[in-house]
Each structure stands twice: as structure tokens, then as C-alpha cells.
Design an enzyme around this catalytic site. Structure first.
Site, PDB file in Angstrom:
ATOM      1  N   ASP A   1       0.865  -1.169   0.000  1.00 29.59           N
ATOM      2  CA  ASP A   1       0.000   0.000   0.000  1.00 29.59           C
ATOM      3  C   ASP A   1       0.914   1.235   0.000  1.00 29.59           C
ATOM      4  O   ASP A   1       2.136   1.150   0.162  1.00 29.59           O
ATOM      5  CB  ASP A   1      -0.987  -0.006   1.173  1.00 29.59           C
ATOM      6  CG  ASP A   1      -2.195   0.898   0.875  1.00 29.59           C
ATOM      7  OD1 ASP A   1      -2.135   1.697  -0.085  1.00 29.59           O
ATOM      8  OD2 ASP A   1      -3.202   0.823   1.600  1.00 29.59           O
TER       9      ASP A   1
HETATM   10  C1  BGC Z   1      -5.026   3.305   0.095  1.00 28.70           C
HETATM   11  C2  BGC Z   1      -5.241   2.283  -0.984  1.00 28.70           C
HETATM   12  C3  BGC Z   1      -5.071   2.903  -2.339  1.00 28.70           C
HETATM   13  C4  BGC Z   1      -3.695   3.532  -2.422  1.00 28.70           C
HETATM   14  C5  BGC Z   1      -3.384   4.145  -3.771  1.00 28.70           C
HETATM   15  C6  BGC Z   1      -3.764   4.116  -0.116  1.00 28.70           C
HETATM   16  O1  BGC Z   1      -3.715   5.199   0.742  1.00 28.70           O
HETATM   17  O2  BGC Z   1      -4.997   2.657   1.335  1.00 28.70           O
HETATM   18  O3  BGC Z   1      -6.504   1.698  -0.865  1.00 28.70           O
HETATM   19  O4  BGC Z   1      -5.258   1.943  -3.340  1.00 28.70           O
HETATM   20  O5  BGC Z   1      -3.625   4.547  -1.447  1.00 28.70           O
HETATM   21  O6  BGC Z   1      -4.118   5.261  -4.032  1.00 28.70           O
END
Ligand code: BGC
Length: 738
Positions: free
Chosen positions: A264
Site C-alpha cells: 500500500d
Molecule cells: C489506500 C489504498 C489505495 C492507495 C493508492 C492508499 O492510501 O490505502 O486503498 O489503493 O492509497 O491510491
């Protein structure tokens, strides 16, 4: 490209080039011309050279823009390897569908698949290759902001909706036009954060992890999902992104996931503040050892992997394994032959928000509304009676009804209730729609998550209220349009009070005094405390965040062109402090019978141990009757399923659709079993007076669980099946598992 050629490519790449493939950076760094850094994200100090080495890019879209960028970046890559463009397409690209929790409420996996298909078509035309969706995290605590992004509290429903979404995005072959690769997230158990706090610790037993949290991710892997994203949380004291047991033993070896594992956002470097890595170098070591292939938005990999190899702490082959998976994904997407894939500006313009897509959004919206209360009020009769309907509240004209994840969305393209009613009244002259804002969203200043600041203006309060009361007095019925702002849900938006903001509740109280014919529509991305709103309203309906066809879909349902199709995908507590209050909890030695008179039983002394609206609950515009459950035998064994049947009758005088739900209960086990568990549902549409037999197959597999010795198996003994309209149904039948 043939596998042989792909292997040749891998062998020919330098170590630097390989490590570059393992970095993902934000598209905000790339300008339209040769400029690299275009502002924003100042904390991310990648050099230009590092940005040019990255193998994938996130959070940027648009066909023309991405085609140009692809060309430019490929020129700079030593082997001209194309980029993968990834984006959070959550509930639609430009055509915005109801938020995932609302899609969960529809209990309609086919609809979710269609919505995902449309999202993929639009996203692919806009140059995207991968979407960071679905979120298969089980959500049992409504305080967590991200319950809005998932499908609710039930593992079975969650799995069904998640795999349909994957199917919709990926189609049969991700290379085909209009398909995207899907990325299931956030592995694992991100929804289990303590007290619903985002990014917080998850402490869950291995048995519960396996029985309740993991099945939906596993279902997506069986559906051939191409990527998995790690979660931010620690799971039983080990952050997922460094959790070798979770990522290797469980994800790769047991679940047989062979696609790309991406961290993530910044999760690799966050191993430092977690306190399990001394610095980013150690963070990189831990994440690579856990098998994380792509480091999203941190510099831990690109700056450290090379020296970790030199020092003998990581091996070349570990890097080759990851890069191979990344190259295979690029190849599967067909990017070596066509690096732009489906990017096509004309197609993007033609598809996005086209009539057909909007029609689907309209249908999906009404299918997700959950009617919680209806005292002979809905649907409103517009056939021959002249009437004035007042729409009052901060959501009556709002366009901010699409959830918190819709990047390319232009709010002005969302149909507000006001616009929907304009469309409706233009063809139905019996209805006159009146509007009043009624109150401000909050009774205090509030910083929205997206950085905007809501400033409360006390001087407006009385003006708005008296205008609203005048409007309400003038109307036959009032539709109050209330709820939480969409930025109060989603990431980093946990709440300690799951309420309609007090300013809006005051409005509801005052309006209901001058006109008792109140219908309350609730906009929200989570279950809210609705006891008072329910008491003050003749009808109460959850509309969640319905997306681009909000106004039209609400008009459809209010005036009966459609009926509300949703059921509660999460239990609605009386009080937030009851959270988590999912229906399928374990049996207690001191069960509670739902009163406050019982003494030493499980529960509270100041709140009955019940939810206001249970999981699976939702009214229709007609009535359904269920016959007792009949079984075609009384013994179930492996390979010899039973069939459980009910006759469902539409006993009302309107055509309607019932969501028939089947729950099972294992009455005794070597470990305590849940009070009941959903294992099947079917939507059935019946004419007035019509009946239909609905049968569910009950299999031995449904009763497997992790027994006292952690073996996944069923145990012999007494079992029960329930079939009815929600999780509290007592319509059951008994049998034995032999
Ligand atoms: C979130 C994810 C997301 C990623 C990319 C993160 O902060 O937890 O769900 O896919 O950002 O945008």
C-alpha cells in the site's frame, strides 16, 4: 511476447533497471512536456533519475496524457519497457455507481459485475491498466471510515461481491479491449482495526482470521485476480507489509497466488515508524523477504536493494522473482505489443458518462437503497393527485454524492435530487417540488479530508431554518435529505459517533413539528444511529452515496417507478458504542434475550443487546410470506448435499422483489460456532399473489471450520438451516451432519 523472449529480456536487464521496475511513483510527478516534477507531494524526495526508472505509475489518467507519457518514459528506459498505469477506480471511473457498501446492500453480484465492467471500459479507454479494487476487507465496525469501500460485515456476501467485481474488471482476458487487471486489497484484515480506527492494530486469532477475514481475498485469488495489495495494519503484531508468514506461507503457498504483490501507499517505509525496521534499508529487507514485489511510493527499494544484495542480505534471485512477475503482468496486459493498450481519447469521450452507462448507474442506485421504515407513505402517489413535495436539507441540491474515491469525477455531472426532480416534474405535472437547504452540513467549522474547509456561519442558521419551516408548512409531504458528508467516509475518516450531524437532526426535529409527513433519506457511507430519525419520520431510507444518477434514482424510488432493492449489508446499532455488532458473532454462555431485565448476561445494562436494523433487513413496497422450510432429507454428508426449500409468496398488491436469505447454524462444535452464518441468497421478483419455490443447496463444505486442533473440517452433529428475509428469521429446519 513469448515466455522465452520475456526471459531473455529479464536476463538482459541490469540490476538497476530491475530494481526500478519494483518502484511505483505518483503520476503527479510527470508534467505534459519534459518536466518531471510538477509540484505536490514535496515529502517524496525521489530524484529525476529515480522517477525515470520507475516501472509503474499511479493516480494519473486520461488517454492523451498517458499515451504521451508512455512514449516519453519508454524512450528513457534502457529496454524501453512500458509502464503500467494504475488507479483507484472504486465505484466507477467517470460514470459513478453507488459506493461499494451500497453495492453490497443490493445483494446483487451480477449488478456489481456490470458496474465493474463499465468502470473498466471507461478506465481502459482513459489509458489505465490496473485498478486498485476490489477492497475485500471484512468490515464489522462501522466507525471505520473505509466500511464505505467494502461490501459489509458478512464474509459470504463480501466474497460474492468481490469476485463479481474482479470478473467485471478483468473479463476473460485482461489483454482484451475494455478490460483492466484488478488488485484485491488490503491483505490482510485491514478492516479489523481496533475500535474502528484507521491504520490501527489488528489483533485477531488465526482461527477467526482464516474463517472470517481471509475467504474474500481467497475467493478473488481463485477468480484469478492479478494483483494483491498489502495492508497498512499490523496483524497480530507484525505489519502485513513485512509479514512473511502471511505473504509467503498463506498468500503464496496456501492460497497459490502467483501474481504481483504491491505494497500500500508508502507502507514499506512505514515499517520504520511501526518500529520493526531501524531504517528504510531494513524496511526494504523485510518487505522483499516477505515477497512484496512493488514498493508503492517509498524510496526504500530503489535506494537500498542494491546494497542489500552486495552485503549478501538479499539474493539476485529474489529480485528476479519479483521483476519476473511484474514483466509477466505487463506481458499479460499486452503492453509489449501495444504499450497504450486501450487508451483512446475519442473512445474515452464517447464512453464516459454515456447514456447507457448512466442508465446502469441509475438502476444500480435504486437497487442499493434500503427502506428501513415505511408507514403507508412510500411510494408517493403521483398518478392523479396534485401535490407539493418539499425537499429539505443539505443534500437536496448537493452534487457531492459519489463517495470519496472518484478522482476524475466532475461533481457537476452528478444529478442532484433537485435536477432529478426537475426531470420528474417535467413529465408529471401533478407534482410540484419545493426546495430549501434547511441547515448547514455541520454546526461548527469542519476540515474535510480533501483539505477543503467548511466554515460554519451562525448568522445563516435562523434564516435557513425559517425558510425550511415555511416550505414544509406549504407542502403535503417533506423529504428530508440528510446525512454525513462523503468526505466523512473512506480512508482516514473513522468516526466515534456514527450520527447524522446534530445541526441536521435539529432541522429534522423542527420540520417534523410543522409537518409530520416526513420521509427521511439518509446519505452515508456507513450505518448510522437512526433511532430518533426513525421515530420522527413516516418513512426512512438509506440511499448511501448513490453516484451520478442520484436525483433520477431517488425520484424513481420515491414515486414508485422502482422499488428500493437493498438490504442492510451491516447491522445498524442503536448506539455507536455497540460497535462492532455484526450478526454472526459467537454464542455466549450467557445469552441475552434482548431485554434489560436479565442480570448476569452478556451485553450492557443501559442498552438492549439488539441492533436497530439487523443485517439483511430491508422493506419492499409489497409484502412477502414464507412457508416453513422443507428439507429433502434429514442427513447431510460429504458429497450428499441437502436441498432446503421455501415457498415465497407476494401477498401484497404490487409487483416486488424479495431477497431470500439462507443462514446455517452448527449447533455444537469443538470450538464455539457463530449464532448463524449466511450461505446463500437469491433475489426473486413476483407479481401480486404469485408464489415461487426457492431452493438452496446445503453442502457439508459449508460447515467446515478450524476445529480445536486447527484442522479445517466439519464435525458431525446437529445443524439448522434458516431461510427468511433477514438474519433474525426463525424460519428454520433441523438436520444432522453425519
Ligand atoms: C489506500 C489504498 C489505495 C492507495 C493508492 C492508499 O492510501 O490505502 O486503498 O489503493 O492509497 O491510491
Amino acid at each position: 511476447m513469448t515466455t522465452e523472449k520475456l526471459k531473455e529480456l529479464l536476463n538482459d536487464m541490469s540490476l538497476d533497471e530491475k530494481i526500478g521496475q519494483m518502484l511505483q511513483v505518483s503520476g503527479l510527478f510527470y508534467g505534459d512536456d519534459d518536466a518531471l516534477t510538477t509540484g505536490g507531494l514535496d515529502y517524496f524526495k525521489a530524484t529525476d533519475e529515480e522517477k525515470l526508472r520507475a516501472g509503474s505509475i499511479l493516480s494519473i489518467s486520461g488517454a492523451e496524457k498517458l499515451k504521451k507519457l508512455q512514449t516519453r518514459l519508454m524512450e528513457k528506459q534502457p529496454h524501453h519497457i512500458p509502464q503500467i498505469f494504475m488507479l483507484d477506480i472504486i465505484n466507477g471511473y467517470e460514470t459513478i455507481f453507488p459506493v461499494p457498501l451500497a453495492q453490497g446492500a443490493s445483494f446483487n453480484p451480477d449488478m456489481a459485475e456490470k458496474c465493474a465492467q463499465v468502470a473498466a471500459k471507461e478506465g481502459a479507454a482513459a489509458g489505465i491498466h490496473v485498478t486498485f479494487s476490489p477492497m475485500a476487507d471484512l468490515c464489522r465496525d462501522g466507525r471505520w471510515g473505509r466500511v464505505m469501500e467494502g461490501y459489509g460485515e458478512d464474509s459470504y456476501l463480501n466474497s460474492k461481491m468481490s469476485i463479481s467485481t474482479v470478473r467485471g474488471y478483468q473479463g476473460k482476458d485482461i489483454k482484451e479491449k475494455g478490460n483492466l487487471a484488478a488488485c484485491v486489497k488490503h491483505f490482510a484484515a485491514y478492516g479489523g482495526g481496533e475500535a474502528g480506527r484507521d491504520y490501527d492494530t489488528v489483533e485477531v486469532s488465526e482461527r477467526t482470521l482464516r474463517e472470517s477475514f481471509l475467504p474474500a481475498y481467497k475467493a478473488c485469488i481463485d477468480e484469478n485476480v492479478k494483483l494483491v495489495m498489502t495492508s497498512f495494519n499490523t496483524l497480530n503484531q507484525v505489519p502485513s507489509t513485512a509479514n512473511k508468514w502471511l505473504m509467503k506461507d498463506v498468500l503464496r503457498d496456501e492460497m497459490k497466488f502467483d501474481g504481483v504483490l504491491i505494497s500500500d501507499y508508502g507502507a514499506v517505509k512505514e515499517l520504520v515508524p511501526h518500529g520493526i525496521a531501524r531504517d528504510e534499508k531494513e524496511a526494504a529487507l523485510l518487505a522483499v523477504n516477505a515477497g512484496v514485489d512493488i514498493d508503492m511510493m517509498s524510496l526504500a527499494y530503489i535506494r537500498n536493494i542494491k546494497s542489500l544484495i552486495k552485503e549478501g542480505k538479499l539474493s539476485q534471485s529474489q529480485i528476479d522473482d519479483s521483476v519476473w512477475k511484474i514483466l509477466c503482468l505487463k506481458n499479460e496486459l499486452g503492453l509489449f505489443e501495444n504499450p497504450y493498450k486501450d487508451a483512446d481519447q475519442e473512445e474515452q469521450n464517447r464512453l464516459c458518462l454515456c447514456k447507457e452507462h448512466r442508465e446502469l448507474a441509475r438502476e444500480a442506485a435504486s437497487d442499493s437503497f434500503v427502506l428501513l421504515k415505511n408507514e403507508d407513505t412510500l411510494p408517493l402517489d403521483s398518478s392523479n393527485k396534485k401535490q407539493k413535495i418539499a425537499f429539505i436539507g443539505p443534500f437536496a441540491k448537493s452534487h457531492e454524492v459519489f463517495g470519496s474515491w472518484s478522482f476524475p469525477t466532475d461533481p457537476s455531472k452528478m444529478t442532484s435530487i433537485e435536477e432529478g426532480m426537475k426531470n420528474f416534474t417535467s413529465v408529471n405535472s401533478n407534482v410540484e417540488a419545493l426546495f430549501a437547504e434547511g441547515c448547514q452540513l455541520f454546526g461548527h467549522d469542519f476540515k474535510l479530508k480533501d483539505g477543503r474547509r467548511f466554515t460554519y456561519d451562525p448568522a445563516k442558521k435562523e434564516v435557513l431554518l425559517s425558510e425550511a419551516l415555511e416550505t414544509a408548512k406549504n407542502a403535503d409531504k417533506v423529504v428530508l435529505c440528510l446525512g454525513e458528508h462523503q468526505q466523512m467516509t473512506g480512508e482516514a475518516a473513522s468516526r466515534t459517533q456514527m450520527t447524522i450531524p446534530e445541526e441536521q437532526m435539529e432541522l429534522l426535529r423542527k420540520v417534523s413539528e410543522v409537518n409530520p409527513n416526513v420521509i427521511t433519506l439518509v446519505f452515508a457511507g456507513r450505518p448510522l444511529e437512526l433511532e430518533e430519525a426513525s421515530k420522527l419520520s413516516k418513512a426512512l431510507m438509506m440511499v448511501w452515496f448513490p453516484g451520478c444518477e442520484t436525483g433520477n434514482a431517488i425520484a424513481d424510488v420515491l414515486f414508485g417507478a422502482k422499488e428500493p432493492g437493498g438490504r442492510c449489508p451491516m447491522s445498524f446499532p442503536y448506539r455507536t458504542s455497540q460497535e462492532p455488532c455484526h450478526y454472526n458473532r459467537f454464542r455466549s454462555g450467557r445469552p441475552n434475550n434482548g431485554t434489560l431485565e436479565q442480570g448476569f448476561v452478556m451485553g450492557y445494562i443501559d442498552q438492549i443487546d439488539r441492533t436497530l436494523y439487523p443485517f439483511g433487513y430491508g422493506l419492499t413496497y409489497t409484502n412477502f410470506e414464507y412457508s416453513p422450510v422443507s428439507l429433502n432429507g434429514n442427513e447431510l454428508s460429504e458429497g450428499k448435499p441437502l436441498s432446503a426449500t421455501v415457498t415465497v409468496k407476494n401477498s401484497g398488491n404490487r409487483k416486488g422483489t424479495e431477497t431470500v436469505q439462507m443462514y446455517i447454524q452448527d449447533i455444537y462444535g469443538s470450538t464455539v460456532r457463530p449464532v448463524r452464518t449466511l450461505k446463500g441468497f437469491e433475489k426473486v421478483t413476483l407479481e401480486p399473489g404469485e408464489s415461487k419455490n426457492i431452493s438452496f443447496e446445503i453442502t457439508e463444505e459449508m460447515f467446515r471450520f478450524y476445529d480445536i486442533n486447527m484442522n479445517f473440517k466439519s464435525e458431525e452433529g446437529a445443524c439448522r438451516v434458516y431461510i427468511g428475509p433477514d438474519c433474525l428469521t426463525e424460519n428454520g429446519a433441523d438436520f444432522n451432519l453425519i
